[in-house]
Design a protein around this motif. Structure first.
Motif, PDB file in Angstrom:
ATOM      1  N   PHE B  67      29.428   3.993  68.104  1.00 52.25           N
ATOM      2  CA  PHE B  67      28.550   5.065  67.617  1.00 52.25           C
ATOM      3  C   PHE B  67      27.577   5.539  68.680  1.00 52.25           C
ATOM      4  N   ARG B  68      27.156   4.609  69.547  1.00 55.58           N
ATOM      5  CA  ARG B  68      26.279   5.029  70.631  1.00 55.58           C
ATOM      6  C   ARG B  68      27.019   5.981  71.586  1.00 55.58           C
ATOM      7  N   SER B  69      28.255   5.602  71.948  1.00 59.29           N
ATOM      8  CA  SER B  69      29.013   6.474  72.859  1.00 59.29           C
ATOM      9  C   SER B  69      29.329   7.805  72.204  1.00 59.29           C
ATOM     10  N   LEU B  70      29.665   7.745  70.915  1.00 64.26           N
ATOM     11  CA  LEU B  70      29.979   8.987  70.205  1.00 64.26           C
ATOM     12  C   LEU B  70      28.772   9.919  70.222  1.00 64.26           C
ATOM     13  N   THR B  71      27.581   9.347  69.938  1.00 65.02           N
ATOM     14  CA  THR B  71      26.360  10.156  69.953  1.00 65.02           C
ATOM     15  C   THR B  71      26.129  10.753  71.339  1.00 65.02           C
ATOM     16  N   ASN B  72      26.281   9.915  72.375  1.00 60.58           N
ATOM     17  CA  ASN B  72      26.111  10.430  73.742  1.00 60.58           C
ATOM     18  C   ASN B  72      27.068  11.568  74.030  1.00 60.58           C
ATOM     19  N   ASN B 208      36.197  15.223  77.509  1.00 55.36           N
ATOM     20  CA  ASN B 208      37.180  14.294  78.077  1.00 55.36           C
ATOM     21  C   ASN B 208      36.890  13.893  79.514  1.00 55.36           C
ATOM     22  N   ASP B 209      35.877  14.485  80.125  1.00 54.80           N
ATOM     23  CA  ASP B 209      35.660  14.239  81.543  1.00 54.80           C
ATOM     24  C   ASP B 209      35.342  12.763  81.787  1.00 54.80           C
ATOM     25  N   PHE B 210      35.814  12.288  82.924  1.00 56.98           N
ATOM     26  CA  PHE B 210      35.664  10.860  83.214  1.00 56.98           C
ATOM     27  C   PHE B 210      34.994  10.603  84.555  1.00 56.98           C
ATOM     28  N   LEU B 211      35.441  11.304  85.592  1.00 60.62           N
ATOM     29  CA  LEU B 211      34.981  10.993  86.946  1.00 60.62           C
ATOM     30  C   LEU B 211      33.473  11.230  87.108  1.00 60.62           C
ATOM     31  N   LEU B 212      33.005  12.379  86.684  1.00 56.45           N
ATOM     32  CA  LEU B 212      31.579  12.687  86.838  1.00 56.45           C
ATOM     33  C   LEU B 212      30.692  11.743  86.010  1.00 56.45           C
ATOM     34  N   PRO B 213      30.984  11.540  84.720  1.00 54.03           N
ATOM     35  CA  PRO B 213      30.190  10.559  83.968  1.00 54.03           C
ATOM     36  C   PRO B 213      30.253   9.165  84.580  1.00 54.03           C
ATOM     37  N   ASN B 219      25.210   2.169  81.426  1.00 49.41           N
ATOM     38  CA  ASN B 219      25.739   1.557  80.206  1.00 49.41           C
ATOM     39  C   ASN B 219      25.205   2.180  78.934  1.00 49.41           C
ATOM     40  N   GLU B 220      23.895   2.413  78.908  1.00 51.16           N
ATOM     41  CA  GLU B 220      23.281   2.893  77.667  1.00 51.16           C
ATOM     42  C   GLU B 220      23.690   4.314  77.341  1.00 51.16           C
ATOM     43  N   THR B 221      24.032   5.085  78.369  1.00 46.25           N
ATOM     44  CA  THR B 221      24.268   6.502  78.118  1.00 46.25           C
ATOM     45  C   THR B 221      25.746   6.867  78.225  1.00 46.25           C
ATOM     46  N   GLN B 222      26.636   5.874  78.307  1.00 53.83           N
ATOM     47  CA  GLN B 222      28.038   6.203  78.559  1.00 53.83           C
ATOM     48  C   GLN B 222      28.659   7.007  77.416  1.00 53.83           C
ATOM     49  N   THR B 223      29.609   7.866  77.807  1.00 51.74           N
ATOM     50  CA  THR B 223      30.306   8.688  76.828  1.00 51.74           C
ATOM     51  C   THR B 223      31.565   7.956  76.360  1.00 51.74           C
TER      52      THR B 223
END
Lengths: 289, 274
Positions: B67-72, B208-213, B219-223
């Motif tokens: 849920f944290r990642s979803l929110t981010n 869906n982006d991965f490289l930039l994130p 950790n706390e803000t990961q998508t």
């Protein structure tokens, strides 16, 4: 007076996005070129070193291996993605009643990012297929495909085709439905077979769709990173590293910022040249309407 | 002839069916195995679960901080896409209505920039923005998305605005509307179709982006893509949990797509012809 008004309009409508664009894209781009000619270590530069970074990059045998692997990947994936996507577009623009359902199915992999797709297929190749092969005695899948450079290449191709053919399918559908109905009816009255209509009428009239799809697959192929990381991670033994991952490893894992950046510049030049050549050639086949 | 055509239709149907099966098969594998226990998966990944276990989902939900990642992911995608729509529609309006050399060159630079791969920028980029990122990494990421996305979005808007007659602007200005009011009250509402295209194309990319994130977030803000990748890396041995995690990662975007399917397809084809 007029000038002041024009300046005011510019600052209201255009200034903020252009400043952000310059900070995020233009400055790092120019900086990137500059850094390759210095002894930049990620923090500071002390002197100019000329072409040293480029010489070092090209003396690196793994860089050549990566370039070869990437070129092969781009060419093979470009051909297969476009052939498959065009076939899918023909299927979903036919008069099948199930065409909308089919279109959804073909498109769905495209919604999901490369990383998630990569790990899904990692499970398929590493676990599911191996378990099934042991159960039913299929020699082809007994060893995971990802443990073997040659088979891992094909695994990358399969996942890439599966992921991007749905998107290119939409591009081709757009091209196919843009052809005037009268032209198709005329060819039918003249007794042209479906295959002939396809080759001599549909394809030439939708050449623009090919220009776009080829450009997107070319660019996508050179920039592929997500699937590469998540599916093979470059392994076994860094033999399946595409250029993006190679640059990432060189700079961020090994701390070679100078060579990493010069490899990135080389990559930019290759992508720009390839795209330019492809678009120039494709444009020649486009029919002016 | 008609018999031949019927045969052709049958073949198309069969080929289409086989391909459709191949395209959804990996999702099917994820789905059935997410409900199974590890020994059952290894025994036969194809079998339908005999006893359904929801424990995999519970484990995956907590371990990947779903849920944290979803929110981010939602915050970052919604803010970036909205700001991109605002900025690029205004910029495109300015560039297409102001016929000066300056706006012509700006437009050319924007178009040319689309060929630059992110990889060619990422190294100086990360060096330059390290401080900004450590100050507020989600804010920085949104800022970066605006910078990287503005060229394509402006380009799409530009093509659309050129087809809106300038008489409309003139009429608004005669009626005493300021530039801003004319744009937001009259022009912008007329651009609904292209706004849909721009939003969908950017939302898919950013979601869906991965490289930039991966370079920017902690950790706390990961998508979602980031936490899925890390979670799978750690728990890939726990097949059932890993599959449940993948399924969770896939569900939001599929729901989004099914809800807006028509706009999606129309949006992508509109983006493709440009």
């Amino acid at each position: 007076m007029l000038r002041a008004r024009a300046a005011k309009k510019f600052s209201k409508f255009a200034l903020v996005p252009l400043v952000i664009f310059t900070i995020v894209l233009v400055i790092p781009f120019v900086n990137g070129f500059y850094y390759t000619f210095t002894d930049w270590d990620g923090f500071e530069t002390t002197k100019f070193v000329g072409f040293d970074n480029y010489v070092k990059s090209f003396k690196d045998p793994t860089f050549w291996a990566t370039l070869r692997f990437t070129t092969l990947f781009v060419v093979v994936s470009l051909v297969i993605v476009n052939v498959v996507a065009f076939g899918l577009a023909l299927i979903v623009t036919s008069n099948l009643r199930s065409r909308n359902v089919l279109r959804t199915f073909f498109f769905v992999p495209n919604l999901i990012g490369g990383v998630v797709l990569g790990v899904i297929w990692q499970f398929v190749f590493n676990s599911a297929l191996v378990a099934l092969a042991n159960k039913y005695d299929w020699a082809l899948f007994k060893e995971s495909w990802l443990q073997d450079t040659h088979k891992a290449f094909w695994a990358l191709i399969i996942v890439t085709v599966w992921q991007s053919s749905g998107y290119m399918m939409i591009v081709y559908i757009t091209g196919l439905v843009s052809i005037e109905q009268e032209v198709l009816e005329a060819s039918q009255i003249d007794g042209a077979s479906p295959l002939r209509t396809l080759l001599t009428i549909k394809i030439p009239l939708m050449a623009q769709a090919f220009t776009i799809a080829l450009f997107l697959t070319l660019r996508g192929g050179f920039m592929a990173y997500d699937v590469n990381v998540a599916l093979t991670g470059g392994g076994p033994f860094r033999t399946t590293e595409l250029i993006s991952l190679h640059i990432f490893q060189d700079a961020f894992a090994n701390g070679n910022f100078g060579t990493g950046q010069s490899k990135a510049v080389v990559m930019f030049i290759i992508v720009a040249m390839a795209a330019l050549v492809q678009v120039t050639i494709s444009k020649r086949y486009e029919v002016q309407r | 002839m008609s018999q031949q055509r019927r045969l052709g239709k049958k073949i198309t149907f069969i080929v289409g069916g086989i391909l459709a099966f191949a395209y959804v098969f990996p999702f099917f594998l994820v789905f059935v195995n997410a409900l199974k226990l590890k020994p059952d998966i290894l025994a036969n990944p194809l079998s339908i679960p005999t006893s359904i276990t929801w424990d995999n989902f519970n484990q995956a939900l907590t371990k990947m901080n779903f849920f944290r990642s979803l929110t981010n992911s939602i915050i970052i995608t919604v803010l970036s896409v909205s700001l991109l729509v605002v900025f690029s529609s205004m910029l495109a309006y300015y560039l297409s209505r102001t016929k000066t050399n300056l706006s012509k060159y700006i437009f050319l630079i924007l178009v040319a920039s689309m060929i630059v791969p992110f990889q060619a920028l990422m190294i100086p980029f990360m060096a330059r923005f390290a401080q900004f990122v450590s100050w507020n990494n989600r804010g920085a990421l949104i800022f970066f998305y605006i910078g990287f996305g503005v060229a394509l979005s402006t380009f799409l808007y530009h093509g659309f605005i050129s087809n809106i007659p300038t008489e409309i602007d003139e009429a608004a200005s005669i009626d005493g509307a300021s530039d801003m009011v004319a744009f937001w009250k009259i022009i912008f509402p007329m651009m609904r179709p292209i706004t849909a295209t721009v939003s969908i194309i950017n939302a898919l990319w950013i979601w869906n982006d991965f490289l930039l994130p991966r370079l920017v977030l902690t950790n706390e803000t990961q998508t979602l893509p980031l936490s899925t990748y890390l979670f799978y890396g750690q728990y890939s041995i726990e097949y059932g949990q890993a599959m449940a995690g993948l399924l969770l990662a896939v569900i939001p975007i599929i729901i989004f797509y099914l809800a807006l399917q028509r706009q999606f397809i129309a949006g992508i084809s509109a983006g493709a012809v440009k």
